[in-house]
Motif scaffolding. Structure first.
Motif: not given
Ligand code: SF4
Length: 367
Positions: A143-157
């Motif tokens: 969770a802590g190192s999730l790709d920024r692109r996916l964080l933006a897409k989903y809002g969180s891990a």
């Protein structure tokens, strides 16, 4: 009634491709393996090998070592050669450490190609080197190192974000024809972690490495891991496990082993059936249980040993135990398979139990 066999309670194991991590098979129908990670500075070869030996003695089957510096990479050949269990090198960002680990004879590498690509795009070369050496790679999404692109897409891990991230990482190797992968999607929250592994399990046939990351201190981490692994393994999901605790890694191995034993996924050696104690107890049940656990640690015959606080219900409650003790009036009734065979003073209980256990071991040998 005897305990239900795992096959009657757990769903069939998910069909995964089988990998070889050194001498340990992971995935397919290979037994679920227990892993841990050293806490020593890897470059300190003596301390690292000492800890690996302790982990091995506790039942660890695969060990991971962190490789954050060149000195650590330089230590890998000796560690890989001298460890009696397969060694996985854990590497972030640095392709040259990956090549060093492969050359060193490590059994696998944990590396996320997304990091490598961002740092120095050697993903294709890594795929070719690992393929030539015949070693698998673990992709570990946290969770802590999730790709920024996916964080933006989903809002969180979210579970979907974790699974999508892992599958994307896999695709970076797949496009180079490398698919000798095992995958983890760890989160500190068991429910998120469970959901993420379910999504991943439905989307690929890679073997899965289960972990609740940053699970916390020993008590909390044990409960979180047991809960999450129990649910997933009961659904047939999970090929290798690592319990993460803020505690010495030997504890992680003990907990992992106990989880697999509790699910019938690995044979039990020693099981202590001890009562919780109550107002009828005529002995300090907690202390006696600890003494029995210590006395039987490493006993060669698999045994179920009962420790009961009183003679009223003791032997009856523990009829399915191989042997046990029920205390009362400063004495211990020693019983074997529910039948009282001796009554001894409290100070002789452990001795008497060991004597009976040795007799059972001799009978087993003779039979
Ligand atoms: Fe209480 Fe005796 Fe049962 Fe232990 S065995 S919980 S002391 S009744």
């Amino acid at each position: 009634p005897s305990p239900s066999p795992a096959s009657a309670v757990l769903r069939p194991r998910r069909v995964t491709r089988r990998l070889q991590v050194g001498g340990v098979a992971v995935g397919g129908d290979a037994p679920v393996s227990v892993q841990s990670m050293t806490t020593t500075v890897t470059a300190d070869v003596g301390a690292t090998l000492q800890q690996i030996a302790e982990l091995t003695a506790a039942g660890c089957e695969i060990v991971r070592v962190a490789v954050p510096s060149q000195d650590d990479a330089d230590a890998l050949p000796q560690i890989a050669r001298k460890s009696t269990i397969p060694v996985i090198a854990d590497i972030h960002f640095q392709p040259r450490y990956v090549f060093a680990a492969i050359d060193a004879g490590c059994a696998a590498v944990r590396v996320n190609p997304g990091n490598i690509r961002a740092f120095d795009d050697k993903v294709g070369e890594i795929a070719r080197a690992a393929g030539a050496a015949g070693i698998p790679i673990r992709i570990g999404v946290n969770a802590g190192s999730l790709d920024r692109r996916l964080l933006a897409k989903y809002g969180s891990a979210t579970p979907e974000a974790l699974a999508e991230s892992a599958l994307w990482e896999c695709s970076l190797f797949e496009e180079h024809g490398f698919a000798d992968l095992k995958v983890s999607v760890k989160h500190h929250d068991p429910l998120t972690m469970i959901a993420a592994y379910r999504v991943l399990a439905a989307s690929c046939d890679y073997p899965l490495h289960l972990g609740v990351t940053e699970a916390g201190p020993a008590f909390q981490g044990t409960v979180k891991s047991a809960t999450a692994f129990g649910i997933l393994l009961a659904e047939g999901i999970g090929d290798t496990i690592r319990v993460s605790l803020s505690a010495p890694p030997v504890e992680e191995v003990r907990v992992g082993t106990q989880i697999l034993q509790s699910l019938g996924l690995r044979p039990r050696r020693l099981e202590i059936v001890s009562c919780p104690s109550c107002g009828r107890a005529q002995v300090d049940v907690y202390r006696l249980t600890d003494q029995v656990a210590a006395a039987f640690d490493g006993f060669p015959l698999p045994l179920r040993v009962a420790v009961m606080g009183c003679v009223v219900n003791g032997p009856g409650e523990a009829r399915e135990a191989d042997l046990g003790v029920a205390s009362g009036n400063g004495k211990g009734q020693i019983f074997v398979r529910g039948r009282v065979v001796a009554t001894v003073p409290e100070s002789k209980i452990i001795e008497a139990l060991i004597e009976e256990a040795t007799r059972l071991a001799e009978q087993a040998d003779a039979g």
